[in-house]
Write a protein that holds these residues in place. Structure first.
Motif, mmCIF file in Angstrom:
data_model
loop_
_atom_site.group_PDB
_atom_site.id
_atom_site.type_symbol
_atom_site.label_atom_id
_atom_site.label_comp_id
_atom_site.label_asym_id
_atom_site.label_seq_id
_atom_site.Cartn_x
_atom_site.Cartn_y
_atom_site.Cartn_z
ATOM 1 N N THR A 1 0.824 -1.206 0.000
ATOM 2 C CA THR A 1 0.000 0.000 0.000
ATOM 3 C C THR A 1 0.859 1.257 0.000
ATOM 4 O OG1 THR A 1 -0.161 0.052 2.416
ATOM 5 C CG2 THR A 1 -1.881 -1.136 1.226
ATOM 6 N N HIS A 2 1.977 1.228 0.707
ATOM 7 C CA HIS A 2 2.896 2.365 0.797
ATOM 8 C C HIS A 2 4.284 1.837 1.090
ATOM 9 C CE1 HIS A 2 -0.280 5.363 0.851
ATOM 10 N NE2 HIS A 2 -0.886 4.701 1.827
ATOM 11 N N ASP A 3 5.260 2.729 1.026
ATOM 12 C CA ASP A 3 6.608 2.421 1.460
ATOM 13 C C ASP A 3 6.572 2.104 2.959
ATOM 14 O OD1 ASP A 3 9.295 3.895 2.687
ATOM 15 O OD2 ASP A 3 9.658 2.740 0.854
ATOM 16 N N SER A 4 7.423 1.215 3.413
ATOM 17 C CA SER A 4 7.397 0.818 4.826
ATOM 18 C C SER A 4 7.644 1.990 5.769
ATOM 19 C CB SER A 4 8.401 -0.299 5.095
ATOM 20 O OG SER A 4 9.720 0.144 4.857
ATOM 21 N N SER A 5 8.467 2.957 5.357
ATOM 22 C CA SER A 5 8.714 4.100 6.242
ATOM 23 C C SER A 5 7.446 4.931 6.437
ATOM 24 C CB SER A 5 9.847 4.972 5.704
ATOM 25 O OG SER A 5 9.522 5.478 4.425
ATOM 26 N N ILE A 6 6.644 5.073 5.399
ATOM 27 C CA ILE A 6 5.386 5.815 5.513
ATOM 28 C C ILE A 6 4.401 5.053 6.395
ATOM 29 C CG2 ILE A 6 3.377 6.650 4.211
ATOM 30 C CD1 ILE A 6 5.358 7.219 1.897
ATOM 31 N N ILE A 7 4.367 3.744 6.247
ATOM 32 C CA ILE A 7 3.489 2.916 7.078
ATOM 33 C C ILE A 7 3.865 3.071 8.553
ATOM 34 C CG2 ILE A 7 2.834 0.540 7.653
ATOM 35 C CD1 ILE A 7 3.196 -0.092 4.620
ATOM 36 N N LEU A 8 5.168 2.993 8.843
ATOM 37 C CA LEU A 8 5.619 3.107 10.233
ATOM 38 C C LEU A 8 5.343 4.491 10.812
ATOM 39 C CD1 LEU A 8 9.003 1.170 10.138
ATOM 40 C CD2 LEU A 8 6.835 0.422 11.119
ATOM 41 N N GLU A 9 5.604 5.521 10.029
ATOM 42 C CA GLU A 9 5.346 6.874 10.515
ATOM 43 C C GLU A 9 3.864 7.075 10.811
ATOM 44 O OE1 GLU A 9 7.016 9.644 7.709
ATOM 45 O OE2 GLU A 9 8.961 8.655 7.847
ATOM 46 N N GLY A 10 3.008 6.628 9.915
ATOM 47 C CA GLY A 10 1.577 6.773 10.132
ATOM 48 C C GLY A 10 1.083 6.005 11.345
ATOM 49 N N HIS A 11 1.659 4.833 11.561
ATOM 50 C CA HIS A 11 1.217 3.985 12.668
ATOM 51 C C HIS A 11 1.717 4.483 14.026
ATOM 52 C CE1 HIS A 11 -0.204 0.286 14.525
ATOM 53 N NE2 HIS A 11 0.951 0.206 15.157
ATOM 54 N N PHE A 12 2.963 4.948 14.087
ATOM 55 C CA PHE A 12 3.575 5.282 15.373
ATOM 56 C C PHE A 12 3.656 6.778 15.672
ATOM 57 C CE2 PHE A 12 5.586 1.052 14.645
ATOM 58 C CZ PHE A 12 5.160 0.438 15.809
ATOM 59 N N LEU A 13 3.253 7.627 14.759
ATOM 60 C CA LEU A 13 3.465 9.064 14.894
ATOM 61 C C LEU A 13 2.943 9.653 16.201
ATOM 62 C CD1 LEU A 13 4.699 11.488 13.507
ATOM 63 C CD2 LEU A 13 2.499 11.905 12.403
ATOM 64 N N GLU A 14 1.787 9.223 16.649
ATOM 65 C CA GLU A 14 1.217 9.785 17.873
ATOM 66 C C GLU A 14 1.751 9.132 19.146
ATOM 67 O OE1 GLU A 14 -3.026 10.040 17.665
ATOM 68 O OE2 GLU A 14 -2.976 11.029 15.714
ATOM 69 N N ARG A 15 2.458 8.030 19.003
ATOM 70 C CA ARG A 15 2.945 7.297 20.178
ATOM 71 C C ARG A 15 4.436 7.454 20.431
ATOM 72 N NH1 ARG A 15 1.176 1.484 18.730
ATOM 73 N NH2 ARG A 15 2.854 1.038 20.171
ATOM 74 N N LEU A 16 5.223 7.666 19.374
ATOM 75 C CA LEU A 16 6.680 7.663 19.519
ATOM 76 C C LEU A 16 7.295 8.954 19.001
ATOM 77 C CD1 LEU A 16 7.475 4.071 18.185
ATOM 78 C CD2 LEU A 16 7.240 4.774 20.565
#
Length: 95
Positions: free
Chosen positions: A26-41
């Protein structure tokens, strides 16, 4: 200049792998990680997860036999023990 990559909580690395695998394509892995963890980390922790996932991927995709990676004949995937994620999360890493 070399820099040390901070260690991460092994549970976060496992979670990162699961979310990237679930959303693969669906997206580059870095974009997936940023979207998933942005509010937590913090951004530095997300970057550390990205570096550690890349290092782990390079280890797993290699052709060198390893007691940590199981190659199934005729399959395009490899099996790894959860322990490798724990080691990848805390082992010193320099980029």
């Amino acid at each position: 200049m070399t820099r040390s990559v901070e260690a991460v909580d092994p549970a976060l690395l496992i979670e990162a792998h699961q979310i990237v695998t679930k959303k693969r394509g669906t997206h580059d892995s870095s974009i997936i990680l940023e979207g998933h963890f942005l509010e937590r980390l913090e951004p530095e922790a997300i970057l550390a997860l990205q570096y550690r996932m890349l290092a782990l991927a390079n280890l797993v995709k290699g052709d060198t036999k390893s007691p940590w990676v199981i190659f199934e004949k005729g399959k395009d995937y490899r099996l790894v023990n959860e322990t490798i994620f724990r080691a990848a999360a805390i082992t010193p890493l320099i980029h």
